[in-house]
Design an enzyme around this catalytic site. Structure first.
Site: not given
Length: 166
Positions: A22, A111, A12, A108
């Protein structure tokens, strides 16, 4: 975990640990990764770009934090921003002499970028990328769900003419 020089984190823009890829990367890398991103990039990273840190406890040398766009029905330059995140990741890998890099399907997940469109953009950027030192020369896509994998296989067939034995 892939045996590569750099892994790409679908980050992000604040570069703080989130969910999905992440969160997994930050968890496995240990606190050094968060400390480095906070210290080196206090303003974060703009959408459509990427930054690089050491990999902490991961078995690679670097983590490239790529910030893809949120899908807004294609009306906000999402394709250009996604291409920019992939391209900047490859540029950083080349600058840091990484022979190998592993990408997730950027944007994908949370987001909501359409997987097939994302895959087409990813393959186009990889195909067109040129580095003075021909690095990276081993580019992998690590895909964590069957629908994402299927979209990337379809895009590979369409854009590159490859057949995949499944």
């Amino acid at each position: 975990m892939e045996n590569v020089d750099a892994i790409v984190n679908a980050a992000n823009s604040r570069l703080i640990a989130g969910g999905g890829v992440d969160g997994a990367i930050h968890s496995k890398a240990g606190p050094t990764l968060t400390d480095q991103t906070r210290e080196k990039y206090p303003q974060g990273c703009p959408t459509g770009s990427a930054v690089i840190t050491l990999a902490g406890l991961l078995q690679c040398r670097y983590v490239i934090h790529a910030v893809g766009p949120r899908w807004e029905e294609g009306g906000f330059h999402e394709a250009e921003l996604l291409a920019g995140a992939y391209r900047r990741s490859l540029e950083l890998a080349a600058d840091y002499e990484c022979h190998s890099i592993a990408f997730p399907a950027i944007s994908t997940g949370a987001y909501h970028y359409p997987p097939l469109q994302s895959a087409r953009i990813a393959f186009e950027v990889v195909r067109d990328f040129e580095s003075p030192r021909n690095m990276p020369d081993d580019i992998r896509f690590i895909l964590f769900s069957q629908p994402i994998y299927d979209a990337f296989v379809t895009a590979l067939r369409e854009t590159e003419g490859f057949e995949i034995d499944e």
